[in-house]
Scaffold this active site. Structure first.
Site, mmCIF file in Angstrom:
data_model
loop_
_atom_site.group_PDB
_atom_site.id
_atom_site.type_symbol
_atom_site.label_atom_id
_atom_site.label_comp_id
_atom_site.label_asym_id
_atom_site.label_seq_id
_atom_site.Cartn_x
_atom_site.Cartn_y
_atom_site.Cartn_z
ATOM 1 N N SER A 36 -37.474 61.710 70.413
ATOM 2 C CA SER A 36 -37.184 60.337 70.834
ATOM 3 C C SER A 36 -37.947 59.992 72.115
ATOM 4 O O SER A 36 -38.648 58.987 72.206
ATOM 5 C CB SER A 36 -35.666 60.209 71.044
ATOM 6 O OG SER A 36 -35.346 59.054 71.748
ATOM 7 N N ARG A 64 -28.125 57.431 65.710
ATOM 8 C CA ARG A 64 -27.622 58.673 66.333
ATOM 9 C C ARG A 64 -26.443 58.377 67.241
ATOM 10 O O ARG A 64 -25.477 59.135 67.303
ATOM 11 C CB ARG A 64 -28.744 59.328 67.152
ATOM 12 C CG ARG A 64 -29.800 59.990 66.290
ATOM 13 C CD ARG A 64 -31.028 60.334 67.126
ATOM 14 N NE ARG A 64 -30.754 61.218 68.229
ATOM 15 C CZ ARG A 64 -31.411 61.209 69.393
ATOM 16 N NH1 ARG A 64 -32.417 60.350 69.591
ATOM 17 N NH2 ARG A 64 -31.103 62.044 70.348
ATOM 18 N N HIS A 84 -40.352 60.044 83.117
ATOM 19 C CA HIS A 84 -39.232 59.646 82.260
ATOM 20 C C HIS A 84 -38.042 60.540 82.566
ATOM 21 O O HIS A 84 -38.195 61.740 82.738
ATOM 22 C CB HIS A 84 -39.612 59.780 80.779
ATOM 23 C CG HIS A 84 -38.595 59.178 79.868
ATOM 24 N ND1 HIS A 84 -38.631 57.866 79.483
ATOM 25 C CD2 HIS A 84 -37.501 59.708 79.283
ATOM 26 C CE1 HIS A 84 -37.614 57.604 78.692
ATOM 27 N NE2 HIS A 84 -36.896 58.708 78.556
ATOM 28 N N LYS A 101 -42.054 57.873 72.528
ATOM 29 C CA LYS A 101 -42.282 56.689 73.366
ATOM 30 C C LYS A 101 -43.306 56.983 74.454
ATOM 31 O O LYS A 101 -44.148 56.148 74.771
ATOM 32 C CB LYS A 101 -40.957 56.239 74.011
ATOM 33 C CG LYS A 101 -40.008 55.603 73.004
ATOM 34 C CD LYS A 101 -38.662 55.284 73.612
ATOM 35 C CE LYS A 101 -37.832 56.509 73.837
ATOM 36 N NZ LYS A 101 -36.406 56.337 74.006
ATOM 37 N N ASP A 105 -37.980 55.041 66.690
ATOM 38 C CA ASP A 105 -37.014 55.605 67.643
ATOM 39 C C ASP A 105 -35.871 54.635 67.897
ATOM 40 O O ASP A 105 -34.713 55.029 67.982
ATOM 41 C CB ASP A 105 -37.694 55.960 68.966
ATOM 42 C CG ASP A 105 -36.661 56.414 69.990
ATOM 43 O OD1 ASP A 105 -35.979 57.415 69.718
ATOM 44 O OD2 ASP A 105 -36.497 55.753 71.026
#
Ligand code: URA
Length: 434
Positions: free
Chosen positions: A183, A168, A82, A187, A161
């Site tokens: 966040s 946000r 990620h 995930k 999220d």
């Protein structure tokens, strides 16, 4: 439990319990806590911070707000990566085929682009016929058979999220290490991989602008992953300029193909190789970075990684011929050079302006409903530290509309600072934590 009291507690620097954090996350996800109270809470967190335990509790509460993917039917150690977000970042398209060619299963959930950042799912859709909305059964079947599947994120993966991130985004509370870590990791944990490699971007085009902040974020995410029983690595990489030469959907897939042919731009190749090497080690197939990189290089030299990309595309309904004949990708009508206004050296880049330049061409989304033009984008032929002169293009714009082309040119020219003295170029790999 009363949301007013919880906001007050955090505003005054108090430490929230696991139950209190769970109450906030579930209340907001289910709609019993309104946006205005959640906004105030997020701002309190922004200024007061969260300690490591609160950050872990927030991550788990967000992961628990939806489904945890069960990937136990996939054989072997499953790896995932990620990135914290950047411009021109197509490393997933390079890493996936290399690892799959080594027999390491990659089961990846990816997102679409929003704002000036691109999404892997949009990029893949520039391959004719490619389907990212595949069923869970097909996803698992493909990972077992091909060793690689990339699907769009399901709505039920950490829905908290989704909702909190949107809030946000409009309340200036994105760039807080605990909120970013929770966040991303909520995930990642819910998507079921055994090994997680995080690409933490640092620089002018990243959420974290200093190495110190990036390290704090990296450490937080590694400790969350480790506590959850996942082998987690964080590679801190430079994002002071877009990664590689291409920005734009079909253009980025073509650049990924170039890397898989062994003809990739140096910094992009280095980042992809390093991230992939830690995934190979995490999967237990190599003990050193050098050994892992040697194995990965072999998948390129032998053509196995490129063949794997074609096999993966076909398994998801795509036309595999696109991988061997890149001229099949959607083409822009105009390809126009961009000349710098003065001579000197490229010393700084506003990444978001390069991303916006691609967006105004139609290559990105302004809203979730925007339809994107897969063919358009930018090719950056000069990079930070390079000498430039007004007779020589530093970039090319790929456009389908003359007016948009001029708007993109303006943004691109404004994105770069040119000075008479050169600057020292930052190394692309800054640090690795695990
Ligand atoms: N990427 C995410 O998924 N979440 C963040 O908060 C920042 C980057």
């Amino acid at each position: 439990m009363n949301m007013y009291d919880l906001i007050l507690k955090k505003r005054n620097g108090g430490v929230l319990s696991k139950e209190e954090i769970h109450h906030i996350v579930m209340g907001y996800t289910e709609g019993t806590i309104p946006d205005y109270q959640m906004s105030a809470f997020l701002m309190a967190v922004y200024f007061q911070g969260m300690n490591p335990q609160e950050t872990v509790d927030l991550t788990l509460a967000m992961a628990d707000s939806g489904e945890w993917l069960d990937l136990s039917e996939i054989h072997g150690i499953k790896v995932d990566k990620h990135s914290t977000g950047g411009v021109g970042d197509k490393t997933s398209l390079i890493i996936g085929p290399m690892l799959a060619a080594l027999g390491i299963p990659v089961a990846k959930m990816s997102g679409r682009g929003l704002g000036h950042t691109g999404g892997t799912i949009d990029k893949l859709e520039s391959i004719e016929g490619f389907q990212t909305g595949i069923s869970r059964e097909q996803f698992i079947e493909n990972v077992n058979r091909v060793k690689l599947a990339i699907a769009g994120q399901t709505a039920n993966l950490a829905p908290a999220d989704k909702k909190i991130y949107a809030l946000r985004d409009v309340t200036a509370t994105v760039d807080n290490p605990s909120l970013i870590a929770a966040s991303i990791m909520s995930k990642k944990l819910a998507s079921g991989a055994d090994v997680i490699v995080l690409d933490v971007k640092v620089g002018s085009g990243a959420f974290m602008q200093t190495l110190e902040d990036a390290e704090e974020l990296a450490k937080t995410m590694v400790s969350i992953g480790t506590m959850a029983g996942k082998k987690t690595y964080a590679v801190i990489t430079d994002m002071n300029e877009p990664l590689g030469e291409m920005v734009g959907n079909a253009l980025e897939v073509q650049e990924a193909i170039q890397v898989l042919k062994g003809q990739g731009e140096e910094r992009l190749t280095k980042v992809a190789m390093t991230l992939a090497a830690y995934m190979v080690m995490g999967a237990g197939k190599a003990t050193t970075v050098e050994e892992a990189e040697g194995m990965l290089q072999e998948t390129i030299d032998s053509g196995r990684a490129l063949d794997k990309f074609a096999e993966f595309a076909e398994a998801q309904g795509g036309n595999p011929a696109f991988i061997y004949e890149p001229e099949r990708f959607p083409k822009a009508e105009y390809i126009e050079p961009v000349y710098p206004k003065v001579s000197g050296y490229l010393v700084a880049c506003k990444n978001s302006e390069v991303g916006m330049s691609s967006l105004v061409l139609g290559g990105g989304r302004e809203t979730k409903e925007s339809v994107i033009d897969l063919a358009v984008g930018i090719r950056l032929v000069k990079h930070l530290g390079d000498a430039v002169q007004p007779e020589e293009p530093f970039a090319y714009i790929y456009a389908n509309d003359k007016k948009k082309l001029e708007a993109a040119r303006e943004r691109l020219l404004n994105a770069y600072t040119i000075q008479t003295e050169p600057v020292e170029v930052e190394p692309v790999i800054k640090k690795v934590l695990f």
